[in-house]
Design a protein around this motif. Structure first.
Motif, mmCIF file in Angstrom:
data_model
loop_
_atom_site.group_PDB
_atom_site.id
_atom_site.type_symbol
_atom_site.label_atom_id
_atom_site.label_comp_id
_atom_site.label_asym_id
_atom_site.label_seq_id
_atom_site.Cartn_x
_atom_site.Cartn_y
_atom_site.Cartn_z
ATOM 1 N N UNK A 18 42.916 38.403 35.611
ATOM 2 C CA UNK A 18 43.252 37.154 35.522
ATOM 3 C C UNK A 18 44.828 37.088 34.631
ATOM 4 N N UNK A 19 44.657 37.568 33.869
ATOM 5 C CA UNK A 19 46.223 37.792 32.649
ATOM 6 C C UNK A 19 46.879 38.042 33.623
ATOM 7 N N UNK A 20 46.277 39.594 34.083
ATOM 8 C CA UNK A 20 47.537 40.981 34.410
ATOM 9 C C UNK A 20 48.322 39.733 35.507
ATOM 10 N N UNK A 21 47.149 39.545 36.433
ATOM 11 C CA UNK A 21 47.498 39.257 38.468
ATOM 12 C C UNK A 21 48.736 36.964 37.911
ATOM 13 N N UNK A 22 48.790 37.030 36.731
ATOM 14 C CA UNK A 22 49.367 35.602 36.526
ATOM 15 C C UNK A 22 51.567 36.255 36.304
ATOM 16 N N UNK A 23 51.565 37.791 36.061
ATOM 17 C CA UNK A 23 52.447 38.178 36.019
ATOM 18 C C UNK A 23 53.081 38.558 37.006
ATOM 19 N N UNK A 105 52.202 49.927 40.390
ATOM 20 C CA UNK A 105 50.571 50.328 41.164
ATOM 21 C C UNK A 105 49.973 50.747 41.015
ATOM 22 N N UNK A 106 49.990 51.979 40.160
ATOM 23 C CA UNK A 106 48.956 53.343 39.657
ATOM 24 C C UNK A 106 48.729 52.225 38.234
ATOM 25 N N UNK A 107 48.759 51.467 37.423
ATOM 26 C CA UNK A 107 48.389 50.653 36.894
ATOM 27 C C UNK A 107 47.359 49.324 36.808
ATOM 28 N N UNK A 108 48.162 48.917 38.013
ATOM 29 C CA UNK A 108 47.369 47.605 38.621
ATOM 30 C C UNK A 108 46.273 48.101 39.410
ATOM 31 N N UNK A 109 45.810 49.547 39.909
ATOM 32 C CA UNK A 109 44.924 49.871 40.717
ATOM 33 C C UNK A 109 43.836 49.334 39.151
ATOM 34 N N UNK A 110 44.384 50.800 38.137
ATOM 35 C CA UNK A 110 43.423 51.169 37.519
ATOM 36 C C UNK A 110 42.872 49.666 36.896
ATOM 37 N N UNK A 111 43.725 48.556 36.041
ATOM 38 C CA UNK A 111 42.732 47.399 35.923
ATOM 39 C C UNK A 111 42.379 46.614 36.905
ATOM 40 N N UNK A 112 42.454 46.771 38.312
ATOM 41 C CA UNK A 112 41.292 46.031 39.982
ATOM 42 C C UNK A 112 40.508 46.385 39.061
ATOM 43 N N UNK A 143 52.414 45.705 30.074
ATOM 44 C CA UNK A 143 51.367 46.643 28.379
ATOM 45 C C UNK A 143 51.301 46.169 28.110
ATOM 46 N N UNK A 144 52.549 44.633 27.540
ATOM 47 C CA UNK A 144 52.500 44.183 26.611
ATOM 48 C C UNK A 144 50.995 42.804 26.752
ATOM 49 N N UNK A 145 50.673 42.590 27.921
ATOM 50 C CA UNK A 145 48.798 42.255 28.348
ATOM 51 C C UNK A 145 48.080 42.809 28.009
ATOM 52 N N UNK A 146 48.257 44.599 28.126
ATOM 53 C CA UNK A 146 47.159 44.819 28.225
ATOM 54 C C UNK A 146 47.112 45.593 26.484
ATOM 55 N N UNK A 147 48.178 45.282 25.394
ATOM 56 C CA UNK A 147 48.124 46.211 24.007
ATOM 57 C C UNK A 147 46.942 45.654 23.460
ATOM 58 N N UNK A 148 46.519 44.090 23.763
ATOM 59 C CA UNK A 148 45.744 43.390 22.500
ATOM 60 C C UNK A 148 44.461 44.609 23.381
ATOM 61 N N UNK A 149 43.823 44.626 24.313
ATOM 62 C CA UNK A 149 42.959 45.030 24.311
ATOM 63 C C UNK A 149 41.808 46.460 24.952
ATOM 64 N N UNK A 150 43.383 46.945 23.748
ATOM 65 C CA UNK A 150 42.758 48.841 23.334
ATOM 66 C C UNK A 150 41.835 48.933 22.294
ATOM 67 N N UNK A 151 41.254 50.068 22.241
ATOM 68 C CA UNK A 151 39.983 49.733 21.465
ATOM 69 C C UNK A 151 41.197 50.852 19.889
#
Length: 408
Positions: A18-23, A105-112, A143-151
């Motif tokens: 949902x956070x990614x889709x809002x971008x 598109x590849x990155x969005x597919x991974x998240x989706x 990538x700024x949205x994804x960064x905080x969710x990385x281990x």
């Protein structure tokens, strides 16, 4: 239950999607696929098909996500050939945009699909490094949205000789360069900038957050999963020198912690890729004495182990070299000594000396003994002003991170 892809690998859930889709724009028609030039006829239908899959459901899952992933692969593979068909400067921006769309598109597919996030982040980094900005710099925002969710990476013990451990043996050579603490703009301009004299400045970056925050461990935590270009080899003039893309964690494991060989992270885009790092530094006030705008200043990152060397060379702009941690031994030679420094005759290395300054072949380069030099050991918190066209040689004495500012 373990996350997909193995323990410890963060994966995307509904809240992150949902956070990614809002971008992205609210509807398919608003996601324009504008390119800066013409591409082959088969490309636009692929882009439209990928866009349609992205908007075909609230969240592309299952077959839709897999199809979107495959289309991203096809777009990247097809444009990759165009990116590597000739000199980089001749690559058309439209093909770099296609590559960026393929990464997006590849990155969005991974998240989706709820897959582990490191591959999505790697795709974003590849697009930022090799592509051109699309959709209001969507890759950087993603990538700024994804960064905080990385281990978070595990803490590493500091290697011997690092800024966190014992110091290496002192470097040879006297400390001859003048040192100045927080000079006024006028004093620096009149005594060093206008006469083009190098100087070590102290106290001007003490306020940077990086001076207290940055370490090898911190880079693992903030940027461990990010993909960056790494220079392999002790110096770029060596025959075995090469470049390779790898994650920051892999770079630290291989070249900082385990010291398998020499590798250097020399990055002109690191602070654009990872804004968290850019927020920890500032452009020195003295750059306002230049003729260009702030956007014209090039900020470079230099991160590597003890023993990495920048051969004697000169740059076409003024340079502030700021030392964040670790120490560097530096020699400077005046442009007036250029003939005594034996620059390479080839166009690609014309700004680089053939002489190994710490072990010169005086039979082959007899006039090198005539060249006078100044030297220093640049310590954490110090900034070296290197005037335009001044020859400089740099050797890291510890695990080291420097930031340079090129300005006119």
């Amino acid at each position: 239950m373990a996350a997909p892809g193995g323990a410890g690998e963060a994966a995307a859930g509904p809240a992150l999607w949902a956070e990614v889709r809002a971008l992205l724009p609210g509807c398919e028609e608003e996601l324009t696929l504008a390119l800066s030039g013409e591409v082959e006829d088969c490309v636009l239908p692929l882009l439209r098909r990928a866009r349609g899959l992205l908007y075909s459901a609230g969240r592309p899952c299952g077959e839709a996500a897999a199809a979107l992933r495959r289309l991203g692969d096809v777009l990247r593979d097809y444009s990759w050939e165009k990116l590597n068909a000739g000199p980089w400067r001749e690559v058309r921006k439209a093909w770099r945009q296609v590559y960026a769309y393929g990464c997006l598109f590849g990155a969005l597919a991974e998240v989706a699909a709820g897959r582990p996030l490191p591959r999505a982040v790697r795709l974003c980094d590849l697009g930022l490094l090799l592509g051109a900005a699309v959709l209001d710099d969507a890759l950087a925002r993603l990538v700024r949205v994804l960064q905080p969710h990385l281990p978070r990476a595990e803490r590493r013990e500091p290697a011997a000789g690092s800024a966190e451990g014992a110091h290496a043996d002192p470097a040879p050579g006297p400390v001859e360069l003048p040192r100045l603490r927080c000079p006024s703009l006028e004093h620096f301009r009149d005594n060093y900038l206008i006469p083009q004299k190098p100087v070590v400045l102290e106290g001007i970056i003490d306020h940077w957050p990086c001076m207290k925050k940055w370490s090898v461990d911190y880079f693992c935590q903030v940027a461990g999963c990010r993909t960056v270009p790494v220079e392999l080899g002790g110096r770029y003039t060596d025959e075995e020198w090469s470049q390779k893309l790898m994650t920051v964690s892999d770079f630290i494991d291989r070249y900082i912690v385990n010291k398998n060989s020499l590798g250097y992270l020399a990055q002109h885009q690191l602070f654009d890729q990872i804004p968290e790092l850019r927020e920890d530094i500032s452009i020195p006030d003295y750059c306002c004495l230049g003729e260009g705008e702030e956007d014209d200043i090039t900020i470079n990152a230099w991160f590597g182990p003890e023993g990495t060397i920048s051969p004697l060379h000169q740059d076409p702009q003024q340079n502030f070299l700021a030392q964040v941690f670790g120490r560097k031994y530096i020699r400077l030679y005046s442009p007036q000594d250029s003939e005594n420094l034996y620059p390479h005759e080839s166009q690609i290395l014309h700004n680089t000396s053939q002489v190994d300054v710490e072990d010169p072949d005086l039979v082959k380069f007899p006039n090198f003994r005539k060249a006078a030099f100044q030297s220093c050991i640049l310590m954490p918190g110090q900034v070296l002003f290197i005037p335009v066209k001044y020859w400089h040689y740099v050797r890291s004495l510890d695990i080291s991170f420097s930031v340079s500012f090129w300005w006119s």
